[in-house]
Design an enzyme around this catalytic site. Sequence first.
Site, PDB file in Angstrom:
ATOM      1  CD  GLU A  98     -70.799 -21.124 -20.723  1.00 62.06           C
ATOM      2  OE1 GLU A  98     -71.250 -20.758 -21.646  1.00 62.06           O
ATOM      3  OE2 GLU A  98     -71.178 -21.961 -19.992  1.00 62.06           O
TER       4      GLU A  98
ATOM      5  CD  GLU B  43     -70.320 -24.655 -24.556  1.00 58.42           C
ATOM      6  OE1 GLU B  43     -69.820 -23.546 -23.609  1.00 58.42           O
ATOM      7  OE2 GLU B  43     -69.955 -24.182 -25.870  1.00 58.42           O
TER       8      GLU B  43
ATOM      9  CD  GLU C 158     -70.245 -18.558 -24.985  1.00 55.30           C
ATOM     10  OE1 GLU C 158     -70.482 -19.442 -24.384  1.00 55.30           O
ATOM     11  OE2 GLU C 158     -69.217 -18.750 -24.941  1.00 55.30           O
TER      12      GLU C 158
ATOM     13  NE  ARG D  40     -78.135 -17.140 -22.008  1.00 55.44           N
ATOM     14  CZ  ARG D  40     -77.137 -17.873 -22.786  1.00 55.44           C
ATOM     15  NH1 ARG D  40     -77.291 -18.070 -24.323  1.00 55.44           N
ATOM     16  NH2 ARG D  40     -77.066 -19.750 -22.704  1.00 55.44           N
TER      17      ARG D  40
ATOM     18  CB  ALA E 282     -75.250 -25.089 -20.325  1.00 52.54           C
TER      19      ALA E 282
END
Lengths: 183, 183
Positions: A96, A92, A142, A64, A76
């Site tokens: 993920e 999501e 990501e 992060r 999330a």
Amino acid sequence: MDKFVEKTLSTEQIYSGKIVHLQVDKVMLPDGKIATRELIKHPGAVAVIAINDDNKLILVEQYRKPCERTLVEIPAGKLEQGEDPKQAAVRELEEETGYVAKELKYITSFYSSPGFADELLHIYFTDKLVKSDDPREADEDEFVEVLELSLQEAKQYAAIQKICDAKTNYAVLYLEMQEMMQR
Amino acid sequence: MDKFVEKTLSTEQIYSGKIVHLQVDKVMLPDGKIATRELIKHPGAVAVIAINDDNKLILVEQYRKPCERTLVEIPAGKLEQGEDPKQAAVRELEEETGYVAKELKYITSFYSSPGFADELLHIYFTDKLVKSDDPREADEDEFVEVLELSLQEAKQYAAIQKICDAKTNYAVLYLEMQEMMQR
């Protein structure tokens, strides 16, 4: 009827980005005085408390950048424009983790930081998961790693603050309470 | 060792305000590609789960401009520069509610929204309160009304989303669990 309403006198748009928009409003306070408010506009987000057939909580580990550290969180992501929150939650989760939720139960919604941002986070629960054969791909910027932890392990992660964000701490408490109610 | 570290290549300062600072970083992803990250820098905050001698939870009702609505929240506020979180918790509680905590127990800390902000929220608990004869004054642009609710009432407020923010939803769950453990 809302109390202490702060009437907008003027709005200055400061920045419009991919995720956050910043504006500064001049407002009239209930006593007639003038104040400024720094406001982050955000599209809203969804998060999923997902339990697999082995009774493990599905988590994702990711870096992060705002916090300059790696965190372990429940899956999330932010809402896309016009997207239904429940569909966003399914999307999501699959992007993920590779898991598809056959059923999702709505738990609650809350603002993550109402003092400066309007991000509203919708929380869902599922223990009806199947592994996707051909999972949707995550966003190309990501990088996430999936973790599957028992509740006991997740509590341990929270105790040493590897789990350290509002929605995931909420999720761990939620599961602890569910477990206690089943006893 | 942090995983998937995103190395900062450059930082553009966009805005520096009273509460939030916005910067946009160019980062190198683990695969060597370049991405941008919108980052809100925040000084961090404290919140207090405070129970009075009547076993009521102390809450404050205030207008939240980002959300354009009134919310009922546990007392909270941002850290002043260099301020110790525990002292900030005592200060915010007194400023917003007129209650002085004779003891405070640290519960946990969590990021409110780690996807775009570094705000770290420290949560404390107290059931050792006295009413101040001469309470510290709140910030002059803060209008809050104190509410004292039973846990049952607070759960009701959460159910109808008058309580609707991460720290307060967490607090209600926390108290529910404490109550369940005492049975």
